[in-house]
Design a protein around this motif. Structure first.
Motif, mmCIF file in Angstrom:
data_model
loop_
_atom_site.group_PDB
_atom_site.id
_atom_site.type_symbol
_atom_site.label_atom_id
_atom_site.label_comp_id
_atom_site.label_asym_id
_atom_site.label_seq_id
_atom_site.Cartn_x
_atom_site.Cartn_y
_atom_site.Cartn_z
ATOM 1 N N SER A 368 0.973 -1.216 -0.047
ATOM 2 C CA SER A 368 0.062 -0.051 -0.103
ATOM 3 C C SER A 368 0.919 1.140 -0.017
ATOM 4 O O SER A 368 2.148 1.104 0.607
ATOM 5 N N ILE A 369 0.256 2.189 -0.566
ATOM 6 C CA ILE A 369 0.953 3.666 -0.490
ATOM 7 C C ILE A 369 1.080 3.883 1.013
ATOM 8 O O ILE A 369 2.415 4.593 1.339
ATOM 9 N N SER A 370 0.296 3.804 1.910
ATOM 10 C CA SER A 370 0.559 4.265 3.130
ATOM 11 C C SER A 370 1.487 3.480 3.811
ATOM 12 O O SER A 370 2.258 4.111 4.439
ATOM 13 N N SER A 371 1.668 2.103 3.650
ATOM 14 C CA SER A 371 2.909 1.566 4.320
ATOM 15 C C SER A 371 4.116 1.799 3.670
ATOM 16 O O SER A 371 5.287 1.824 4.176
ATOM 17 N N PHE A 372 4.294 2.197 2.474
ATOM 18 C CA PHE A 372 5.388 2.661 1.514
ATOM 19 C C PHE A 372 5.827 3.840 2.443
ATOM 20 O O PHE A 372 7.009 4.044 2.692
ATOM 21 N N TRP A 373 5.012 4.840 2.537
ATOM 22 C CA TRP A 373 5.556 6.253 3.152
ATOM 23 C C TRP A 373 5.749 5.912 4.620
ATOM 24 O O TRP A 373 6.563 6.637 5.068
ATOM 25 N N GLN A 374 5.146 4.913 5.493
ATOM 26 C CA GLN A 374 5.463 4.641 6.616
ATOM 27 C C GLN A 374 6.841 4.075 6.708
ATOM 28 O O GLN A 374 7.841 4.531 7.676
ATOM 29 N N GLN A 375 7.218 3.203 5.756
ATOM 30 C CA GLN A 375 8.548 2.622 5.761
ATOM 31 C C GLN A 375 9.657 3.847 5.457
ATOM 32 O O GLN A 375 10.714 3.886 5.929
ATOM 33 N N ALA A 376 9.356 4.320 4.497
ATOM 34 C CA ALA A 376 10.111 5.688 3.954
ATOM 35 C C ALA A 376 10.437 6.395 5.208
ATOM 36 O O ALA A 376 11.705 7.005 5.027
ATOM 37 N N GLY A 377 9.324 6.710 5.635
ATOM 38 C CA GLY A 377 9.673 7.764 6.940
ATOM 39 C C GLY A 377 10.216 7.346 7.707
ATOM 40 O O GLY A 377 10.508 8.214 8.881
ATOM 41 N N ARG A 378 10.810 6.170 8.257
ATOM 42 C CA ARG A 378 11.461 5.829 9.467
ATOM 43 C C ARG A 378 12.824 6.258 9.359
ATOM 44 O O ARG A 378 13.578 6.466 10.520
ATOM 45 N N ALA A 379 13.353 6.787 8.148
ATOM 46 C CA ALA A 379 14.353 7.608 8.357
ATOM 47 C C ALA A 379 14.137 8.923 8.235
ATOM 48 O O ALA A 379 13.260 9.272 7.610
ATOM 49 N N GLY A 380 14.881 9.885 8.954
ATOM 50 C CA GLY A 380 14.702 11.376 8.879
ATOM 51 C C GLY A 380 14.726 12.041 10.130
ATOM 52 O O GLY A 380 14.569 11.416 11.243
ATOM 53 N N ARG A 381 15.391 13.134 10.305
ATOM 54 C CA ARG A 381 15.736 13.954 11.348
ATOM 55 C C ARG A 381 14.841 15.453 11.295
ATOM 56 O O ARG A 381 14.823 15.692 9.895
ATOM 57 N N ARG A 382 14.643 16.031 12.059
ATOM 58 C CA ARG A 382 14.215 17.147 12.199
ATOM 59 C C ARG A 382 14.784 18.348 11.696
ATOM 60 O O ARG A 382 14.527 19.390 11.213
ATOM 61 N N ASN A 383 16.148 18.208 11.732
ATOM 62 C CA ASN A 383 17.393 19.386 11.295
ATOM 63 C C ASN A 383 18.026 18.887 10.123
ATOM 64 O O ASN A 383 19.087 19.672 9.867
ATOM 65 N N ARG A 384 17.825 17.978 9.382
ATOM 66 C CA ARG A 384 18.285 17.516 8.121
ATOM 67 C C ARG A 384 17.495 16.610 7.180
ATOM 68 O O ARG A 384 16.795 15.789 7.722
ATOM 69 N N SER A 385 17.741 16.774 5.802
ATOM 70 C CA SER A 385 17.016 15.899 5.083
ATOM 71 C C SER A 385 17.259 14.564 5.017
ATOM 72 O O SER A 385 18.551 14.164 5.439
ATOM 73 N N ALA A 386 16.348 13.615 4.664
ATOM 74 C CA ALA A 386 16.703 12.049 4.627
ATOM 75 C C ALA A 386 16.554 11.655 3.217
ATOM 76 O O ALA A 386 15.919 12.361 2.418
ATOM 77 N N LEU A 387 17.103 10.506 2.800
ATOM 78 C CA LEU A 387 17.085 9.891 1.431
ATOM 79 C C LEU A 387 16.258 8.632 1.528
ATOM 80 O O LEU A 387 16.663 7.630 2.381
#
Length: 757
Positions: A368-387
Motif C-alpha cells: 500500500s502507498i500508506s505502508s510505503f510512506w511509513q517505511q520510507a519515513g522511518r529515516a529522517g531527522r528534524r534538522n536535516r533531510s533524509a534519503l
C-alpha cells in the motif's frame, strides 16, 4: 514537540546521493526523483497548567498536539493522522495527563498492536510521570500478578487480543479501574483494517458497551499513519463521530525519494543489499525493509558479504519469530545507535523508536502507498533531510510505478476498510458480548442493523437463549472469547511436527482455506526457514501432520475454481459492459500439485491427490460480463479469449492495492469462457479472499474505470512480448499462469474502456 529547533540542512540527502553516484554508475538506475521540502515547526501557545505537565525537556506544543489536547479535553473523540516522528505519542497521552491532574484517580487504557510498542508506551509514560503506576497486561503477564493489576491499575497498556480475551469477559473484576476510565488510546490504528480491523472494531464496540455498564464514557484518541480516510476509519472502529487532525505542526528536514530500477542481471534483493552495504561503509545509519521473513534473512547475508569483517556485526535483522529478549536487545542497540544497518519486515514500520536514521531503503512495494510512506519515513531527522530509495521488483505493480511514478509519489494514501457485519466474524463477537452482559435489541445502536437477524440466527442454532427481551448464552459459565482468533477467520487447525521417535510438537496453526492449498498431503510447508513435508491432512479431526524434510523442490497446488452467484447487490450499465457486485460462493478445489526445482523453478513432477480437497468460501465479489461480440472479435484476430480474460483478471488484481489499503494476496479471481452458467456470458470475477468479504472487491467495483485504465497502461508499457511477472503473470495463480494472452488482454481492455469515463 521541542523548545529549540536546529537549523535544517536540506542538502544532506542530495549529498548522500552524490556520494553514491560518484562511487558507481548507479545514476542510470534512477527512474524518478521526488523532493519533499523541509518544513519548520509550528507551535501553539500553552496554558500555564499544561506547561507544568509537559514531558521532561519539552517546553512547547506543536499545533497538531495542541489541537488534539483541546478537542479531547472538550470531550471529542479524536484521530491524529500525521507523519512519522511528529510527536503523536505525546499528543495522545497529554489529555490523560491533564485530566489526572484535574481529577484525582482518573485512569487510562492504552491499546497497542505489538509487544514492542507496549514496552515503549510503558517506558515513556513512566518516565513522563513517576507517580503514575503503569501496568502492562498481555498474555505474558504472570497469572500471579493479574489480580493485583486489576485492583491497583492507574494506566493499563494492552493488546487488542488481551482486551478481547482477558479484560472484557472479566470486566466486573476490573470495576475499580473501568469506573474511573477517562481516556482510551488506540495506537497505530491504521493497522486495524481488513479481517483484523473488523475484529478490533467489534472489540472496541464491546468495550464501549461494557464501559456503559460501569457508567463511564471516556474519550477515544487514535494515532494513525497517513491513510485516505482517517476520520471515516476511526468512525468505523467505534461507531461514533470522530474528528480527524491531519495538519502536521512538527518540523521536518525534508526528504529526497528515488525510484530505483535494478539492472536485468541483478535481483532486487541483491541490489537493495548492495545499497545498504554502501551506506554502512560511509558510516550512514540506514534501514532496509523487506516484504517477507526469508527475504530479510537473505538480505542480511548479502549485505554482510559485501562488507569488511569489522563492519559485519553492525548489520542486524529484525522480524517476527525472534524471542522477545532478542527483539528487545536489537531495539536497544537501534535506539542507542550501536548498529549502522537494520534489515526488517514491516515489524519496524510502526512507531518503535529506531533512533536517528538518515537513509531508508524499501525493497519491493509493501502492499500500500500508506505502508510505503511509513517505511520510507522511518529515516529522517528534524534538522536535516533524509534519503529514501524504493528498489523495484519485477512485479506488475512495481513496474507500473516505474512507468507512472506520480501514482506512487503524488497520490493520496488508500482508504482503510473494515466490515463489522462480516457474517463469519460478527456472530462470534455477539456471543462474546452476551457472556459479558446479556444482549438486547437496544444493542443495535452499537453493533448495527444486522444485530436483530443475527441474534435470531444464533437462537435458531441453539447458541443463544431468548428470555423476554434479552439474549443469553446457552452456557453462561464459560467465556467464548478464547475460541475467537483475531488474526484469522474460522476454526484454527494445528500443524503438528512429528519426529522419528514418535514425539510431536505444535509447529503452527492455520485455517481451513490455507490448509487445503498449503497443507495437502505431499505439500512442502516452510516454517521459520525449515522445510516440512505434509504427511496427513484430516479436516474431520482438524489436524495436520508434517515431518521435517529438506528437499531440492517446493510444491505449488493445482487449483480449479468455481464461483456461484448468491446475490447481486449493485449493478452498473457501463458503455461496453455490465458490472455487478454482491455475494458469491467460491469453491477452490485442489486437484493435485507440481513439484518445482528450488533454484530453477521448472516443474519436476506433476502429482494428483487421491481425493481432491475443497472448501467453500462465501464472500463478496465484483463480476464483469463480457459481451459475445468481444469474444468473437478476439477469435477473429486469432487471440485466445480464455487467455485474454485470464490476463485482464491477473492485471487488475495486481494493481488493486493502488486503490485500496490491502494486499493482492488477500484477493482472488477467476475467468470463465465461453460463458458462466448463471450470467450466460463470459465473465471475470474478482473476489475477497476471506469469508464474508472485507470490502476490497466493493472498492474495486466503485473505482472500476481507474483500475481498468491503470491495468491497460501497465500492459501497454511493459516491454515483454507475451507476458511476464511485471505485467500479467501472478506468483499465486492456481492454473500455473496458463492460458495468458497479453495482446488479447490489451485489445479487450481497450474495447471495455471505449466511451467509458
Amino acid at each position: 514537540m521541542a523548545s529549540d529547533e536546529k537549523v535544517i540542512n536540506d542538502r544532506y540527502a542530495q549529498q548522500l546521493l552524490t556520494r553514491l553516484t560518484e562511487w558507481s554508475s548507479y545514476k542510470e538506475r534512477i527512474q524518478a526523483e521526488h523532493q519533499i521540502m523541509p518544513r519548520p515547526a509550528r507551535h501553539a501557545s500553552v496554558m500555564d497548567e499544561v506547561q507544568a505537565l509537559l514531558p521532561p525537556g519539552i517546553t512547547q506544543l506543536y499545533t497538531h498536539q495542541h489541537e488534539a489536547l483541546t478537542r479531547a479535553l472538550d470531550g471529542e473523540h479524536v484521530t491524529i493522522a500525521t507523519a512519522t516522528a511528529s510527536g503523536k505519542t505525546y499528543a495522545m497521552a497529554l489529555p490523560s495527563r491533564v485530566r489526572r491532574h484535574r481529577q484525582q484517580g482518573a485512569t487510562l487504557l492504552c491499546i497497542a498492536p505489538t509487544r514492542a510498542l507496549i514496552q515503549q508506551w510503558q517506558e515513556r509514560l513512566q518516565a513522563w510521570d513517576a507517580d503514575l503506576r503503569v501496568d502492562v497486561y498481555t498474555g505474558d503477564t504472570p497469572q500471579t500478578e493479574r489480580a493485583a493489576i486489576r485492583t491497583r491499575a492507574q494506566a493499563v497498556i494492552t493488546t487488542p487480543d488481551m482486551l478481547h480475551m482477558g479484560l472484557l469477559p472479566y470486566h466486573r473484576s476490573w470495576s475499580s479501574f473501568l469506573s474511573r476510565l477517562q481516556d482510551v488510546i488506540v495506537d497505530e490504528s491504521h493497522m486495524y483494517r481488513g479481517v483484523f480491523g473488523s475484529h478490533v472494531a467489534l472489540i472496541l464496540r464491546r468495550l464501549k458497551r461494557v464501559l456503559a455498564l460501569h457508567d463511564v464514557q471516556p474519550t477515544f484518541i487514535f494515532g494513525s499513519a497517513t491513510i485516505g480516510n482517517p476520520e471515516d476509519h476511526a468512525i468505523q472502529l467505534i461507531g461514533q463521530d470522530v474528528s480527524a487532525i491531519t495538519e502536521n505542526g512538527a518540523p521536518s528536514g525534508g526528504r529526497l525519494t528515488l525510484l530505483w530500477q535494478p539492472p536485468d542481471a541483478q535481483s532486487y534483493i541483491e541490489e537493495a543489499a548492495g545499497l545498504l552495504a554502501f551506506f554502512i561503509t560511509q558510516g550512514v545509519r540506514s534501514i532496509l525493509f523487506g516484504q517477507a521473513r526469508q527475504t530479510v534473512e537473505r538480505m542480511v547475508r548479502y549485505t554482510r558479504n559485501k562488507l569488511p569483517s569489522y563492519l559485519q556485526s553492525k548489520v542486524l535483522a529484525y522480524r517476527a519469530g525472534y524471542t522477545p529478549e532478542q527483539r528487545r536487545e536489537i531495539e536497544r542497540q537501534l535506539a542507542q545507535g550501536e548498529i549502522l544497518g537494520i534489515i526488517s519486515t514491516s515489524a519496524l514500520e510502526v512507531g518503535i523508536d529506531v533512533g536517528d536514521l538518515d537513509v531508508s531503503i524499501v525493497a519491493g512495494f509493501p502492499g500500500s502507498i500508506s505502508s510505503f510512506w511509513q517505511q520510507a519515513g522511518r529515516a529522517g531527522r528534524r534538522n536535516r533531510s533524509a534519503l529514501s530509495i524504493f528498489v523495484l521488483r519485477e512485479d506488475a505493480l512495481d513496474q507500473y510505478f516505474a512507468a507512472n511514478p506520480s501514482m506512487l509519489l503524488d497520490q493520496p494514501a488508500e482508504r482503510a476498510l473494515v466490515n463489522i457485519n462480516n457474517p463469519y466474524i460478527f456472530p462470534q463477537h455477539l456471543l462474546c458480548a452476551a457472556f459479558e452482559q446479556p444482549l438486547s435489541l437496544a444493542d443495535q445502536r452499537l453493533f448495527g442493523a444486522a444485530t436483530a437477524h443475527t441474534l435470531e440466527q444464533l437462537v435458531a442454532e441453539k447458541r443463544l437463549v431468548r428470555r423476554g427481551d434479552y439474549y443469553h448464552l446457552r452456557d453462561p459459565r464459560k467465556s467464548v472469547a478464547f475460541q475467537v482468533s483475531l488474526r484469522q477467520v474460522g476454526v484454527r487447525i494445528p500443524i503438528m511436527s512429528l519426529s522419528s521417535g514418535g514425539k510431536e510438537r505444535l509447529l503452527e496453526e492455520t485455517d481451513i482455506y490455507h490448509a487445503i492449498s498449503e497443507c495437502h498431503p505431499g505439500a512442502i510447508y516452510y516454517s521459520q526457514g525449515a522445510a516440512y513435508e505434509v504427511q496427513r491432512l484430516d479436516l474431520s479431526q482438524g489436524r495436520i501432520e508434517v515431518l521435517p524434510n529438506e528437499t531440492h523442490f517446493y510444491t505449488e497446488p493445482i487449483v480449479q475454481t468455481d464461483v456461484e452467484i448468491i446475490k447481486s447487490e449493485q449493478h452498473q450499465q457501463r458503455p461496453q459492459l455490465e458490472l455487478y457486485s454482491g455475494q458469491v460462493l467460491v469453491t477452490r478445489e485442489v486437484q493435485g500439485f507440481n513439484r518445482k526445482h528450488n533454484q530453477y523453478r521448472n516443474i519436476l513432477e506433476q502429482c494428483e491427490l487421491e481425493e481432491p480437497l475443497s472448501a467453500p468460501l462465501e464472500t463478496r465479489a465484483l463480476w464483469m460480463l463480457i459481451e459475445d461480440r468481444f469474444i468473437d472479435a478476439l477469435i477473429k484476430r486469432r487471440l485466445d479469449p480464455a487467455g485474454s480474460l485470464h490476463a485482464v483478471e491477473h492485471g487488475m488484481i495486481a494493481l488493486l492495492p493502488l486503490f485500496v489499503l490491502g494486499d493482492r494476496r488477500d484477493v482472488g479471481g477467476v475467468s470463465i469462457v465461453p460463458f458462466h452458467p448463471q450470467t450466460r456470458k463470459a465473465t471475470i470475477f474478482i473476489y475477497d479472499g476471506y469469508p464474508g468479504g472485507i470490502g476490497y472487491s466493493e472498492e474495486a467495483y466503485r473505482q472500476w474505470h481507474a483500475l481498468a485504465q491503470a491495468t491497460l497502461d501497465t500492459l501497454r508499457k511493459c516491454e515483454c512480448t507475451s507476458g511476464c511477472y511485471a505485467c500479467i503473470m501472478s506468483p499465486k495463480c492456481g492454473n500455473q499462469n496458463r492460458p495468458l494472452d497479453k495482446t488479447g488482454a490489451i485489445y479487450l481492455l481497450e474495447c471495455l474502456l471505449e466511451g467509458d469515463k
